[in-house]
Design an enzyme around this catalytic site. Structure first.
Site, PDB file in Angstrom:
ATOM      1  CB  SER A 109       9.918   2.976   5.056  1.00 47.99           C
ATOM      2  OG  SER A 109      11.108   3.643   4.705  1.00 47.99           O
ATOM      3  CG  ASP A 131      -1.950  -1.051   1.242  1.00 52.92           C
ATOM      4  OD1 ASP A 131      -1.963  -1.863   0.295  1.00 52.92           O
ATOM      5  OD2 ASP A 131      -2.773  -1.071   2.173  1.00 52.92           O
ATOM      6  CG  HIS A 184       2.712  -8.920  -0.282  1.00 51.48           C
ATOM      7  ND1 HIS A 184       2.088 -10.078   0.133  1.00 51.48           N
ATOM      8  CD2 HIS A 184       2.339  -7.962   0.607  1.00 51.48           C
ATOM      9  CE1 HIS A 184       1.375  -9.825   1.222  1.00 51.48           C
ATOM     10  NE2 HIS A 184       1.507  -8.552   1.528  1.00 51.48           N
TER      11      HIS A 184
END
Length: 362
Positions: A331, A144, A220
């Site tokens: 981050s 995200d 991911h």
């Protein structure tokens, strides 16, 4: 006279200034000032007013780096692991949810009392159906976040935000030995960018994704690829929010980061997890030897590790959408990869994106 001495001695001790205290106070105050400036810039952008690029000077960068962000991040990490009393969990987490706009309906466990400490809450898992992985496009978002920049790499420079660049070689470090990545040997004298491109007619592309504190903090695999090598750069832990990225040139080269390199069906592929303030902990699930934000920090150094061995000739195969790692708060992820010239991004700078959504395809 005795009374006067009695009162003045403790006062002298209290106000005895030490260089470290002055440094921390000055650097911390300046960091707060920059936060306020960033807030004003965000408000101007929301109103559609274009903000001119104003880069930090060397002394401003040095002053910011003087703030002990690595020490503060380690302290924050320990604080996050302190188990909260059951009665305190809901109010603490609710305040965080309200502040950063967290959507707990997507969490695998919505009950706030389930999370024993802040660290568990930050690293909460999502419901399986919350992030469907796009099966049509070849490259998906690994996390995200917010798209800061994307496009072709030109002249060995990569944009961290519009108008502010960093060196490709400084960011990735020296090229990994050819025998580890099974790439063809580039002719001597070629630029660093040309050495990474392994197939004729291909180009080098990049994409920068900023994870805010309220975002899902796991990342991911963005495609089907094989990870052959890991390079860990100890470094600073400055904020990487868009305002600071617009202010400090080569911000991502200053900060601690973990570079994973390998190959996919079109050639070179890399994913870099960039640390930030309070995000000293970067975890790669299949790499148990990785330890980030260690007190033994050697400026300008890096540590290499190869996943190719006598027992594993290929490296670590990753499937698109497979769990790869996690941050401790939020981050930046930087993708740099090789692809044919007809590769197209399906993005707009500044847009919000979620893990599993398409980044681009052929």
């Amino acid at each position: 006279t005795e009374r006067k001495k009695f009162h003045t001695a403790p006062v002298g001790q209290v106000f005895r200034l030490r260089p470290f205290h002055v440094l921390v106070a000055t650097g911390g105050g300046y960091a707060g000032y920059r936060k306020y400036e960033d807030y004003k810039l965000e408000q101007l952008e929301k109103r559609g007013i274009e903000v001119p690029v104003k880069l930090a000077s060397e002394w401003e960068v040095a002053l910011y780096k003087s703030v002990p962000t690595r020490l503060l991040s380690r302290a924050w990490g320990r604080l996050n692991q302190v188990e909260l009393p059951t009665w305190l969990r809901k109010p603490v987490y609710s305040l965080y949810i309200w502040t950063f706009g967290v959507n707990m309906k997507e969490a695998a466990v919505e009950d706030l009392h389930h999370y024993r400490n802040l660290s568990e809450f930050f690293r909460r898992k999502l419901k399986p159906q919350a992030r469907p992985v796009c099966g049509v496009h070849s490259v998906i978002s690994p996390s995200d976040g917010k798209i800061l920049n994307f496009g072709q790499v030109k002249n060995c420079e990569v944009e961290q935000v519009k108008g502010v660049t960093y060196s490709l070689e400084s960011f990735l470090g020296p090229r990994v030995p050819t025998e580890e990545l099974h790439f063809s040997q580039a002719p001597p004298g070629n630029s660093f960018q040309q050495q990474l491109v392994t197939k004729e007619g291909n180009e080098l592309y990049h994409c920068v994704i900023y994870l805010a504190p309220g975002d899902y903090h796991c990342f991911h695999s963005p495609t089907d690829w094989t990870v052959s090598h890991r390079r860990h750069f100890p470094g600073s832990l400055m904020s990487v929010n868009p305002g600071v990225a617009r202010w400090i040139k080569e911000l991502f080269c200053h900060n601690e980061r973990v570079v994973l390199t390998g190959d996919w069906k079109h050639g070179f592929f890399s994913l870099t997890a960039v640390g930030a303030t309070n995000v000293g902990s970067i975890r790669i699930y299949f790499d148990q030897d990785l330890h980030t934000n260690s007190p033994s920090y050697s400026k300008g150094s890096y540590n290499d590790f190869s996943f190719i061995s006598n027992n594993n000739k290929e490296g670590i195969p990753m499937r698109k959408g497979e769990h790869l790692g996690e941050f401790n708060l939020g981050s930046t992820i930087v993708l740099i990869f090789e692809a044919p010239k007809d590769f197209k991004f399906n993005l707009k700078a500044g847009q919000k994106i979620r893990f599993g959504e398409a980044l681009g395809s052929l």
